[in-house]
Design a protein around this motif. Sequence first.
Motif, PDB file in Angstrom:
ATOM      1  N   ASN A  60       0.817  -1.201   0.000  1.00 50.45           N
ATOM      2  CA  ASN A  60       0.000   0.000   0.000  1.00 50.45           C
ATOM      3  C   ASN A  60       0.858   1.261   0.000  1.00 50.45           C
ATOM      4  N   MET A  61       1.995   1.220   0.699  1.00 48.39           N
ATOM      5  CA  MET A  61       2.901   2.359   0.735  1.00 48.39           C
ATOM      6  C   MET A  61       3.501   2.610  -0.639  1.00 48.39           C
ATOM      7  N   PHE A  62       3.946   1.557  -1.331  1.00 48.00           N
ATOM      8  CA  PHE A  62       4.559   1.713  -2.638  1.00 48.00           C
ATOM      9  C   PHE A  62       3.558   2.205  -3.685  1.00 48.00           C
ATOM     10  N   SER A  63       2.288   1.841  -3.523  1.00 56.21           N
ATOM     11  CA  SER A  63       1.271   2.251  -4.496  1.00 56.21           C
ATOM     12  C   SER A  63       0.613   3.576  -4.144  1.00 56.21           C
ATOM     13  N   GLY A  64       1.064   4.217  -3.067  1.00 54.41           N
ATOM     14  CA  GLY A  64       0.495   5.511  -2.687  1.00 54.41           C
ATOM     15  C   GLY A  64      -0.940   5.435  -2.211  1.00 54.41           C
ATOM     16  N   GLY A  65      -1.334   4.308  -1.583  1.00 52.77           N
ATOM     17  CA  GLY A  65      -2.695   4.145  -1.078  1.00 52.77           C
ATOM     18  C   GLY A  65      -3.637   3.481  -2.060  1.00 52.77           C
ATOM     19  N   ALA A  74      -3.941  -0.642  -8.282  1.00 49.45           N
ATOM     20  CA  ALA A  74      -3.781  -1.204  -6.937  1.00 49.45           C
ATOM     21  C   ALA A  74      -2.461  -1.948  -6.774  1.00 49.45           C
ATOM     22  N   LEU A  75      -2.039  -2.676  -7.808  1.00 50.12           N
ATOM     23  CA  LEU A  75      -0.787  -3.428  -7.725  1.00 50.12           C
ATOM     24  C   LEU A  75       0.407  -2.572  -8.111  1.00 50.12           C
TER      25      LEU A  75
END
Length: 440
Positions: A60-65, A74-75
């Motif tokens: 979630n952090m890498f995808s900015g939420g 999402a991925l």
Amino acid sequence: MNKFINTIKNIFSIEELRGRILNTLLFITFFRLGSYIVLPGVDANKLDAKGDGGLLGLLNMFSGGAFNNASIFALGIMPYISASIAIQLLTIALPYFQKMQKDGESGRKKLNQITRVLTILVTAAQATAYLQTTIPAEAIIVSAWSFRIFSVIILIAGTMFCMWLGEKITDKGIGNGISMLIMIGIVSRFPSSIIGEAQSRGMSGALLFVIEMVALFFVVMGAVMVTQAVRRIPVQYAKQVVGNRASTAVGGERQYIPLKLNAAGVMPIIFAQALMFVPGLLAGQFADKSEFAQSVVQNFGDPSSWGYNLLFAFLIIVFTFFYTAISINPTQISDDMKRGGGFVPGVKPGEATSSFIADILDRITLPGAIMLAIIAILPAVAGLFGITRGFASFFGGTSLLILVGVVLDTLQQIESYLLMRKYEGLMQSGRVQGRAQATA
């Protein structure tokens, strides 16, 4: 202040650099807008937040939420990174991929094509698992089977679009595109995290908040030092006489092999974090039957517990040695030096040089691994002082190292443009050194 303003003016006075910065901002805007577009057939009001801890929190952090938002992105770019890591490991283990890597431009194109195909397969697998385990059934407002089929296709398309954006940023923007997208996903959480921390402290805790910001500044400076630290091995190149007697001798200059203190980057933290859910998951199966299993869940299932962080630090140190060993080959470095007529002063070429480089690499990897482990567990230490989990994540770990590394790379490229146009660089003394430059 005047120097800063003049530097900004110089940056935007270079037409090519100005165009690259504007292109980068445009591509980043597309990426951020896509993270808010929810998958068709999902009621966003019924989605469950997965928190900031564990592997899901990392995604979630890498995808900015976007991961928690059930977005079309999402991925994000993570399947491409997983595929790239797999191909990188295969180029070390299998002769077929090693040959392609040595084939120059044609081999690089083949490896890129294989990476893209593998990205599609990884995305399809991750998308299926994501839809089954992350999105609650009550949030799906259409037929379940049609939702899963079309959502897998959309998620694959979203990841491929993110990969295309990353390549376009690298080609027509500034900095490394893939790393830039990850950094933007992390940075997007910083304003809400700092506002949440300020609200939790209130007016009575204003002094504590200021102390936290000062501590964050010094932690960032420490991460910069770890990222920039390099052990230079001197290399002397013998003079070579070219042509007839009228020709002059060439070569004879001294150069250096830069070995980074942290050659593995953030990969050990990512690998370790991916394995940290295993002990708690296995013990959770027997938690109702065994007191020992309950203690394991308490000690290794909570990211703030001492057991979790002790095991986490140990895995990071192990993976640092492992990743450094597979990414830096002292024998290959020695052979390349020998072919180019280079040698380390006082060391015989060949096997002796290889052993010399390997010994230095072992000596600098241990303190680098320990410092990397300390940075990784700093968010848990910050949590002990009452700092909110969202804000504590910026005190260390993967997010801080990625932010520092990407910013250094981008500043190094900007400084190269400035120096090439005879402008003053970003630093009054010395030069900004990016990650690629340090390992060149």
